[in-house]
Design a protein around this motif. Structure first.
Motif, PDB file in Angstrom:
ATOM      1  N   LEU A   5       0.910  -1.218  -0.063  1.00  0.00           N
ATOM      2  CA  LEU A   5       0.023   0.010  -0.070  1.00  0.00           C
ATOM      3  C   LEU A   5       0.822   1.263   0.036  1.00  0.00           C
ATOM      4  O   LEU A   5       1.690   1.433   0.762  1.00  0.00           O
ATOM      5  CB  LEU A   5      -0.950   0.021   1.289  1.00  0.00           C
ATOM      6  CG  LEU A   5      -2.006  -0.970   1.521  1.00  0.00           C
ATOM      7  CD1 LEU A   5      -2.423  -0.877   2.752  1.00  0.00           C
ATOM      8  CD2 LEU A   5      -2.845  -1.257   0.188  1.00  0.00           C
ATOM      9  N   LYS A   6       0.603   2.029  -0.895  1.00  0.00           N
ATOM     10  CA  LYS A   6       1.119   3.689  -0.912  1.00  0.00           C
ATOM     11  C   LYS A   6       0.072   4.412  -0.273  1.00  0.00           C
ATOM     12  O   LYS A   6      -0.792   4.651  -0.533  1.00  0.00           O
ATOM     13  CB  LYS A   6       1.662   4.125  -2.093  1.00  0.00           C
ATOM     14  CG  LYS A   6       2.264   5.367  -2.253  1.00  0.00           C
ATOM     15  CD  LYS A   6       2.492   5.734  -3.669  1.00  0.00           C
ATOM     16  CE  LYS A   6       3.044   7.349  -3.866  1.00  0.00           C
ATOM     17  NZ  LYS A   6       3.323   7.697  -5.066  1.00  0.00           N
ATOM     18  N   SER A  35       4.670  10.369   1.355  1.00  0.00           N
ATOM     19  CA  SER A  35       4.131   9.261   0.936  1.00  0.00           C
ATOM     20  C   SER A  35       5.224   7.933   1.708  1.00  0.00           C
ATOM     21  O   SER A  35       6.593   8.271   1.975  1.00  0.00           O
ATOM     22  CB  SER A  35       4.199   8.856  -0.454  1.00  0.00           C
ATOM     23  OG  SER A  35       3.355   9.987  -1.041  1.00  0.00           O
ATOM     24  N   LYS A  56      -4.458   9.179   1.646  1.00  0.00           N
ATOM     25  CA  LYS A  56      -4.998   8.676   0.469  1.00  0.00           C
ATOM     26  C   LYS A  56      -4.154   7.477   0.403  1.00  0.00           C
ATOM     27  O   LYS A  56      -3.037   7.358   0.560  1.00  0.00           O
ATOM     28  CB  LYS A  56      -4.476   9.649  -0.767  1.00  0.00           C
ATOM     29  CG  LYS A  56      -5.248   8.980  -1.853  1.00  0.00           C
ATOM     30  CD  LYS A  56      -4.781   9.974  -3.262  1.00  0.00           C
ATOM     31  CE  LYS A  56      -3.355  10.229  -3.277  1.00  0.00           C
ATOM     32  NZ  LYS A  56      -3.074  10.919  -4.730  1.00  0.00           N
ATOM     33  N   GLU A  58      -3.293   3.937  -2.107  1.00  0.00           N
ATOM     34  CA  GLU A  58      -3.199   3.059  -3.267  1.00  0.00           C
ATOM     35  C   GLU A  58      -2.633   1.706  -3.193  1.00  0.00           C
ATOM     36  O   GLU A  58      -1.601   1.574  -2.288  1.00  0.00           O
ATOM     37  CB  GLU A  58      -2.316   4.084  -4.477  1.00  0.00           C
ATOM     38  CG  GLU A  58      -2.735   5.467  -4.609  1.00  0.00           C
ATOM     39  CD  GLU A  58      -1.684   6.596  -5.181  1.00  0.00           C
ATOM     40  OE1 GLU A  58      -1.295   5.775  -6.250  1.00  0.00           O
ATOM     41  OE2 GLU A  58      -1.466   7.496  -4.926  1.00  0.00           O
ATOM     42  N   GLU A  59      -3.180   0.877  -3.891  1.00  0.00           N
ATOM     43  CA  GLU A  59      -2.655  -0.519  -4.017  1.00  0.00           C
ATOM     44  C   GLU A  59      -1.298  -0.486  -5.118  1.00  0.00           C
ATOM     45  O   GLU A  59      -1.825  -0.201  -6.201  1.00  0.00           O
ATOM     46  CB  GLU A  59      -3.583  -1.481  -4.057  1.00  0.00           C
ATOM     47  CG  GLU A  59      -4.083  -1.920  -2.864  1.00  0.00           C
ATOM     48  CD  GLU A  59      -5.241  -3.124  -2.881  1.00  0.00           C
ATOM     49  OE1 GLU A  59      -4.849  -4.078  -3.918  1.00  0.00           O
ATOM     50  OE2 GLU A  59      -6.332  -3.300  -2.286  1.00  0.00           O
ATOM     51  N   ILE A  60      -0.199  -1.070  -4.461  1.00  0.00           N
ATOM     52  CA  ILE A  60       0.778  -1.035  -5.835  1.00  0.00           C
ATOM     53  C   ILE A  60       1.275  -2.631  -5.573  1.00  0.00           C
ATOM     54  O   ILE A  60       0.953  -3.321  -4.710  1.00  0.00           O
ATOM     55  CB  ILE A  60       1.976  -0.377  -5.613  1.00  0.00           C
ATOM     56  CG1 ILE A  60       2.577  -0.488  -4.218  1.00  0.00           C
ATOM     57  CG2 ILE A  60       1.361   1.291  -5.864  1.00  0.00           C
ATOM     58  CD1 ILE A  60       3.718   0.714  -3.923  1.00  0.00           C
TER      59      ILE A  60
END
Length: 61
Positions: A5-6, A35, A56, A58-60
């Motif tokens: 996760l970012k 981040s 926020k 984001e999946e990476i």
């Protein structure tokens, strides 16, 4: 392969509760725009849930 996760801080922690400020610090976030990339596990998901209104995610891969 384990996903990651970012997590990016998008709002200030100034007026937030103490436990939320500590949670941001535990994630490694110090200021707006910072981040970090963390493993997608239960602990990280719990941290993110606590401060969901400040970050926020984001999946990476």
């Amino acid at each position: 392969m384990a996903s990651r996760l970012k997590v990016t801080q998008i709002k200030s922690k100034v007026s937030e509760k103490q436990n939320q400020r500590h949670t941001l610090r535990s994630l490694g976030l110090k200021r707006i725009g910072d981040s970090v990339v963390r493993p997608d596990d239960a602990q990280t998901r719990g941290y993110v849930k606590t401060v969901a209104h400040l970050v926020k995610v984001e999946e990476i891969d």
